[in-house]
Scaffold this motif. Structure first.
Motif, PDB file in Angstrom:
ATOM      1  N   SER A 292     -12.975  20.072  20.536  1.00 41.49           N
ATOM      2  CA  SER A 292     -14.105  19.906  19.609  1.00 41.49           C
ATOM      3  C   SER A 292     -13.596  19.717  18.182  1.00 41.49           C
ATOM      4  CB  SER A 292     -15.039  21.121  19.685  1.00 41.49           C
ATOM      5  OG  SER A 292     -15.605  21.229  20.980  1.00 41.49           O
ATOM      6  N   PHE A 293     -12.537  20.422  17.823  1.00 43.34           N
ATOM      7  CA  PHE A 293     -11.894  20.275  16.517  1.00 43.34           C
ATOM      8  C   PHE A 293     -11.353  18.850  16.359  1.00 43.34           C
ATOM      9  CE2 PHE A 293      -8.389  20.444  13.565  1.00 43.34           C
ATOM     10  CZ  PHE A 293      -8.637  21.469  12.668  1.00 43.34           C
ATOM     11  N   VAL A 294     -10.642  18.380  17.379  1.00 42.84           N
ATOM     12  CA  VAL A 294     -10.085  17.024  17.345  1.00 42.84           C
ATOM     13  C   VAL A 294     -11.209  16.000  17.180  1.00 42.84           C
ATOM     14  CG1 VAL A 294      -8.948  15.253  18.764  1.00 42.84           C
ATOM     15  CG2 VAL A 294      -7.973  17.551  18.617  1.00 42.84           C
ATOM     16  N   ARG A 295     -12.275  16.173  17.948  1.00 36.25           N
ATOM     17  CA  ARG A 295     -13.379  15.204  17.874  1.00 36.25           C
ATOM     18  C   ARG A 295     -14.054  15.234  16.514  1.00 36.25           C
ATOM     19  NH1 ARG A 295     -15.218  11.561  17.007  1.00 36.25           N
ATOM     20  NH2 ARG A 295     -16.879  10.317  17.950  1.00 36.25           N
ATOM     21  N   TRP A 296     -14.111  16.414  15.898  1.00 34.48           N
ATOM     22  CA  TRP A 296     -14.743  16.535  14.583  1.00 34.48           C
ATOM     23  C   TRP A 296     -14.024  15.684  13.547  1.00 34.48           C
ATOM     24  CZ3 TRP A 296     -19.185  18.529  12.797  1.00 34.48           C
ATOM     25  CH2 TRP A 296     -19.318  18.707  11.415  1.00 34.48           C
ATOM     26  N   PHE A 297     -12.697  15.659  13.595  1.00 30.09           N
ATOM     27  CA  PHE A 297     -11.931  14.963  12.562  1.00 30.09           C
ATOM     28  C   PHE A 297     -11.569  13.524  12.919  1.00 30.09           C
ATOM     29  CE2 PHE A 297     -11.240  19.380  11.274  1.00 30.09           C
ATOM     30  CZ  PHE A 297     -11.540  19.285   9.921  1.00 30.09           C
ATOM     31  N   MET A 298     -11.489  13.184  14.192  1.00 26.18           N
ATOM     32  CA  MET A 298     -11.196  11.798  14.558  1.00 26.18           C
ATOM     33  C   MET A 298     -12.396  10.907  14.242  1.00 26.18           C
ATOM     34  SD  MET A 298      -9.015  11.491  18.071  1.00 26.18           S
ATOM     35  CE  MET A 298      -7.224  11.700  18.048  1.00 26.18           C
ATOM     36  N   SER A 299     -12.118   9.701  13.779  1.00 28.91           N
ATOM     37  CA  SER A 299     -13.216   8.807  13.407  1.00 28.91           C
ATOM     38  C   SER A 299     -13.918   8.209  14.623  1.00 28.91           C
ATOM     39  CB  SER A 299     -12.707   7.691  12.497  1.00 28.91           C
ATOM     40  OG  SER A 299     -11.657   6.996  13.109  1.00 28.91           O
ATOM     41  N   GLU A 300     -13.260   8.239  15.787  1.00 30.56           N
ATOM     42  CA  GLU A 300     -13.922   7.856  17.033  1.00 30.56           C
ATOM     43  C   GLU A 300     -13.259   8.602  18.188  1.00 30.56           C
ATOM     44  OE1 GLU A 300     -11.850   3.666  18.204  1.00 30.56           O
ATOM     45  OE2 GLU A 300     -13.258   3.568  16.536  1.00 30.56           O
ATOM     46  N   THR A 301     -13.948   8.636  19.300  1.00 29.13           N
ATOM     47  CA  THR A 301     -13.475   9.468  20.416  1.00 29.13           C
ATOM     48  C   THR A 301     -12.158   8.947  20.991  1.00 29.13           C
ATOM     49  OG1 THR A 301     -14.226  10.615  22.409  1.00 29.13           O
ATOM     50  CG2 THR A 301     -14.694   8.270  22.294  1.00 29.13           C
ATOM     51  N   PRO A 302     -11.272   9.837  21.477  1.00 29.44           N
ATOM     52  CA  PRO A 302     -10.019   9.397  22.099  1.00 29.44           C
ATOM     53  C   PRO A 302     -10.284   8.493  23.302  1.00 29.44           C
ATOM     54  CG  PRO A 302      -9.923  11.736  21.614  1.00 29.44           C
ATOM     55  CD  PRO A 302     -11.339  11.312  21.374  1.00 29.44           C
ATOM     56  N   SER A 303      -9.487   7.444  23.415  1.00 28.85           N
ATOM     57  CA  SER A 303      -9.623   6.514  24.544  1.00 28.85           C
ATOM     58  C   SER A 303      -8.445   6.612  25.503  1.00 28.85           C
ATOM     59  CB  SER A 303      -9.738   5.077  24.011  1.00 28.85           C
ATOM     60  OG  SER A 303      -8.664   4.796  23.128  1.00 28.85           O
ATOM     61  N   GLN A 304      -7.353   7.238  25.042  1.00 33.62           N
ATOM     62  CA  GLN A 304      -6.187   7.433  25.903  1.00 33.62           C
ATOM     63  C   GLN A 304      -5.856   8.920  25.970  1.00 33.62           C
ATOM     64  OE1 GLN A 304      -3.775   4.415  23.641  1.00 33.62           O
ATOM     65  NE2 GLN A 304      -3.137   3.848  25.702  1.00 33.62           N
TER      66      GLN A 304
END
Length: 325
Positions: free
Chosen positions: A184-196
């Motif tokens: 959830s922390f990663v998703r909060w700061f990434m500009s879009e969701t991880p694809s890999q």
């Protein structure tokens, strides 16, 4: 005049106690208590001066006076309670992990939409004021482009396979219990969701994940690493590196303090916002806002992205829970 909402707790564990205290801090109190064991429900109600205790859990869904139900029972029970609550027209704030997998979450989201109610995950990262403050700072461009996020979360649990953390029957394992915070922390700061997504896992004798390493990247080239373990204490540390500086947050699930170190000068800036002790009060405030129509702070879109990642990871490992078989 601000409307007062009637909150019911489904469950009487640690989080339910925090919920009762959070409501008290806001000058409110729980309207009612539902619990699998009636006696525990009675004891909880007595502790917090709550007037209504249901003899059977299902009575909470039938109570026309209940507006919002907070579900804090084990992960694998969430979807069944959500089905009943949402179909009965109740708003639901559910403890993380909100469901076991993406299919369950999609069903719950569809039910909430059908019945015109709010469904949200009680993920503190989405509600702590510090994260909103940092989001503003990052969005301003002051730190430049995001490059890398590094996350740690380690707990030292007694190596007892009857403990809920290692129980398949109670949807145990590191990912759903502590990994959900890191993702959830990663998703909060990434500009879009991880694809890999790639990972390594060590399974406990019961078949649940006890130690995990995860690598993530998205189409913008933003990357993240996550280290989880139920075997060793690690600092709950989040580090977000940009080209002009990096942010460090300790005790990040309920973060209240961040330190920014600027690349060029080495100068440090401390940002303090909110208080750990009020974590549940922030969740309550944001949920009540959502019920009035402002859903901007419940971040169900992020919840869905994180659940998709966790579902994919467990499928990569071949790890299932009894409800999924």
């Amino acid at each position: 005049m601000t409307k007062t909402y009637n909150w019911a707790t489904l469950g009487t564990g640690v989080i339910a106690n925090e919920l009762a205290q959070a409501l008290e801090s806001r000058g409110q109190k729980l309207y009612s208590v539902a619990n699998r064991t009636y006696d525990k429900g009675l004891a909880f109600a007595e502790k917090y001066g709550i007037d209504k205790v249901y003899k059977k859990i299902d009575e909470v869904f039938e109570d026309e006076n209940v507006d919002i139900i907070y579900i804090s029972t084990p992960h694998n029970t969430h979807i069944n309670y959500q089905r009943k609550a949402l179909a009965a027209g109740k708003h639901v704030l559910c403890e993380k992990s909100i469901t076991l997998n993406s299919e369950e979450l999609a069903e719950a989201v569809a039910l909430a939409e059908k019945h015109g109610v709010v469904l949200a995950e009680a993920m503190t990262i989405y509600h702590m004021p510090l994260y909103r403050k940092l989001h503003e700072l990052v969005s301003s461009g002051k730190l430049g482009e995001l490059k890398m996020i590094q996350m740690n979360f380690g707990s030292y649990k007694d190596y007892d396979m009857t403990n809920r953390f290692f129980s398949r029957d109670l949807a145990g394992g590191a990912l759903l219990d502590i990994g959900v915070y890191a993702l959830s922390f990663v998703r909060w700061f990434m500009s879009e969701t991880p694809s890999q997504v790639s990972s390594q896992v060590r399974l406990a004798p019961t078949g649940v994940d006890e130690q995990v390493g995860i690598l993530l990247s998205n189409d913008k080239g933003e990357m993240a690493t996550i280290a989880l373990t139920l075997h060793a204490k690690q600092p709950k540390r989040g580090m977000i590196a940009f080209d002009k500086g990096y942010i460090e947050i300790y005790d990040y699930p309920r973060g209240e303090r961040a330190v920014i170190t600027y690349t060029e000068t080495g100068e440090q800036e401390v940002i303090e916002e909110g208080e750990m002790a009020f974590a549940l009060a922030y969740e309550v405030a944001d949920m009540e806002k959502a019920v009035t129509g402002d859903t901007s702070r419940v971040h169900l879109d992020y919840t869905r992205d994180v659940m998709q990642l966790m579902t994919q990871l467990r499928r990569d490992w071949g790890m299932t829970y009894p409800e999924e078989e």
